[in-house]
Design an enzyme around this catalytic site. Structure first.
Site, PDB file in Angstrom:
ATOM      1  N   CYS A  50       0.823  -1.206   0.000  1.00 30.98           N
ATOM      2  CA  CYS A  50       0.000   0.000   0.000  1.00 30.98           C
ATOM      3  C   CYS A  50       0.863   1.265   0.000  1.00 30.98           C
ATOM      4  O   CYS A  50       0.404   2.329  -0.436  1.00 30.98           O
ATOM      5  CB  CYS A  50      -0.945   0.009   1.192  1.00 30.98           C
ATOM      6  SG  CYS A  50      -0.118  -0.118   2.792  1.00 30.98           S
ATOM      7  N   HIS A  98      19.371   0.929  -1.057  1.00 34.64           N
ATOM      8  CA  HIS A  98      17.929   1.169  -0.947  1.00 34.64           C
ATOM      9  C   HIS A  98      17.178  -0.094  -0.560  1.00 34.64           C
ATOM     10  O   HIS A  98      16.353  -0.070   0.370  1.00 34.64           O
ATOM     11  CB  HIS A  98      17.389   1.717  -2.268  1.00 34.64           C
ATOM     12  CG  HIS A  98      15.924   2.041  -2.211  1.00 34.64           C
ATOM     13  ND1 HIS A  98      15.434   3.162  -1.572  1.00 34.64           N
ATOM     14  CD2 HIS A  98      14.837   1.363  -2.679  1.00 34.64           C
ATOM     15  CE1 HIS A  98      14.107   3.168  -1.662  1.00 34.64           C
ATOM     16  NE2 HIS A  98      13.726   2.097  -2.329  1.00 34.64           N
TER      17      HIS A  98
END
Length: 422
Positions: A50, A98
Site C-alpha cells: 500500500c 535502498h
C-alpha cells in the site's frame, strides 16, 4: 550486470498514484514475465504494498533504467509525464543500499516496522516461482535478508511500539505477566481495533470478545480471529469477564461509565482490569480512573509512550544505517571477488588448453619412436615458452614505456620479488 531500482512510495507519490501502479498478487508473475520477456530487464523482483511499488532489476547497463520506467507506465496505462514526476531510480550501490534500507524498515512510513521484511521475502519467492530471478538478484536478496536480520537482532529498531494498536497491546503485556491467560474485550470494529485484535492473537491471547453497535461487523472480525461477537448493549454482561478492555468507536458519548466499571470489578473480586481508551471523543468516562483495581489509560497516555519510542527507534536507526553501509560494502566486495573468480577460471582454462596441446605433441613424439628423455625436454621447453609468452610481452611493453609501476606489479604477480627475497 548493473542493478537498478525503479519505484514510487509514500514519500514521493500520493495514494492516487500509488494505487494506479500497484500490482495485484494474482497478476505478479505475469507482470514479471512481461518485464523480462520484453528485454527491459534480465532479472526482476517487484515489491508492491500500500505504501510502495518498487522494481528491483538486473539490467545490461544502467541506461536501461528508463526502459523499466517506460514499461511500468505502459503496463499500468499511465502517462509517462505523470509517472516520471513521482518516480525515482537508484543505480548500483545506491540500489543495493535502498533495498537493504527497505527490508530493514528504515524507509517505511512507520520507522522500523517489521512487516516489510516479510513482504520483500514474499516478492522474492514470487520471482523465484516465475523463474525471473537469477544469480545477480539471488545474491543481492540473500545478502539483503542477512543484513535485515542483523538490523533486527543487533539494534533496538523494532523493540519499541510506535503505533496506537501496538502500544495498547504492549501496555497490556507489561501489566499482565501471562497475557495468554487473559480475556480481552474490544469495543468497536474499525481498523485500529482490528490491528489490536491481531496483535493480541499474535501474542497468544486465547479469548477475545468483539463488541460493536452493528453485530454483523463484529461477527465479521470475530470470525477471522476465532473470537466472540456481541452487541454494545451486552457490555454490562461481559465487562466483568474482561481483564483487558480496549475501546475505539466513533461514539460522541461515553460507552462505559464509572458505575459499570465498579460493578464489574466487584464481580471480579477486585482482580485488576486494564482499560485503554483510544477513541476521540473518549469512550470511557474519565472518572473510571478513580475506581479501585481499574487502570485507565487514554490515547494521550499512549501518544507520550509512542513519542518516546519513536526517539528510541531513531537512535537505533543510526546504528542500523551503519550496518547497512557494512552490508553494501560487503556486497560490493562479493561482486569484485566474483569478477576475480571469473578471471581465475579463464586463466586456468587457458593454461589447461596449453597443457593439453603440449601433452598431445609429446604423446605423438613418443609414438613416433623418439626417446622419452628427448620428449620430456621438448614438453618442458614448450610449456615454459607458452606459459611465459604473455607475461614476457607485457614486461617488454611496460619496459619500453618506462612504466615502473606496471613493472613492479608484474614482478609481484610473477613472484619475482619473492624469489629474490628467498
Amino acid at each position: 550486470m548493473p542493478l537498478i531500482t525503479v519505484g514510487v512510495n509514500h514519500k514521493t507519490a500520493p495514494v492516487s498514484i500509488r494505487e494506479r501502479v500497484a500490482f495485484a498478487p494474482e497478476k505478479m508473475i505475469e507482470a514479471l514475465s512481461s518485464l523480462v520477456a520484453e528485454k527491459r530487464a534480465q532479472e526482476a523482483v517487484i515489491v508492491s504494498t500500500c505504501n510502495r511499488t518498487e522494481l528491483y532489476c538486473s539490467v545490461e547497463d544502467s541506461d536501461k533504467a528508463q526502459d523499466v520506467v517506460d514499461w511500468l507506465g505502459q503496463y499500468h496505462n499511465i502517462d509517462l509525464a505523470d509517472l516520471k514526476q513521482y518516480c525515482y531510480t537508484h543505480v548500483a550501490d545506491d540500489s543495493v543500499r535502498h533495498i537493504m534500507r527497505v527490508a530493514s524498515g528504515l524507509d517505511s512510513l512507520i520507522l522500523g516496522e517489521p512487516q516489510i521484511l516479510g513482504q520483500v521475502k514474499s516478492a522474492y519467492a514470487v520471482s523465484q516461482e516465475g523463474a525471473c530471478i537469477g544469480p545477480e538478484l539471488e545474491s543481492l536478496f540473500q545478502r539483503t535478508f542477512s543484513v535485515a536480520k542483523r538490523v533486527r537482532t543487533d539494534t533496538a529498531i523494532g523493540e519499541n511500539p510506535v503505533s496506537i494498536a501496538f502500544a495498547a497491546v504492549s501496555l497490556a503485556q507489561r501489566i499482565f505477566a501471562d497475557i495468554q491467560r487473559s480475556t480481552a474485550l474490544l469495543i468497536g470494529a474499525g481498523q485500529t481495533i482490528e490491528l489490536v485484535a491481531r496483535h493480541l492473537k499474535e501474542n497468544g491471547v486465547k479469548r477475545i470478545i468483539v463488541a460493536n453497535r452493528t453485530l454483523a461487523r463484529a461477527e465479521a472480525l470475530a470470525n477471522e480471529l476465532n473470537a466472540e461477537a456481541i452487541m454494545l448493549g451486552e457490555l454490562g454482561d461481559y465487562l466483568s469477564q474482561a481483564d483487558i478492555v480496549i475501546s475505539s468507536t466513533a461514539s460522541q458519548l461515553p460507552i462505559i461509565g464509572k458505575g459499570m466499571v465498579e460493578r464489574a470489578t466487584a464481580q471480579r473480586r477486585h482482580s485488576p482490569m486494564l482499560l485503554v481508551d483510544i477513541a476521540v471523543p473518549r469512550d470511557i468516562e474519565a472518572e473510571v480512573e478513580d475506581v479501585k483495581d481499574a487502570y485507565l489509560y487514554t490515547v494521550d497516555d499512549l501518544h507520550s509512550v509512542i513519542e518516546e519510542n519513536v526517539r528510541a527507534r531513531q537512535d537505533a536507526a543510526k546504528a542500523a544505517e551503519a550496518l547497512i553501509e557494512q552490508g553494501v560494502e560487503s556486497y560490493r566486495k562479493t561482486l569484485e571477488s566474483r569478477k576475480v573468480s571469473d578471471l581465475i577460471v579463464s586463466f586456468r582454462q587457458s593454461a589447461e588448453m596449453t597443457k593439453q596441446a603440449e601433452l598431445e605433441k609429446a604423446l605423438k613424439s613418443l609414438e613416433s619412436g623418439q626417446s622419452p628423455e628427448q620428449v620430456m625436454n621438448k614438453l618442458a621447453h614448450g610449456l615454459m615458452n607458452k606459459l611465459i609468452h604473455a607475461p614476457t610481452r607485457y614486461l617488454r611493453e611496460a619496459g619500453s614505456e618506462a612504466d615502473q609501476e606496471a613493472l613492479t606489479i608484474a614482478a609481484d604477480v610473477l613472484g619475482i620479488n619473492e624469489e629474490k627475497d628467498n
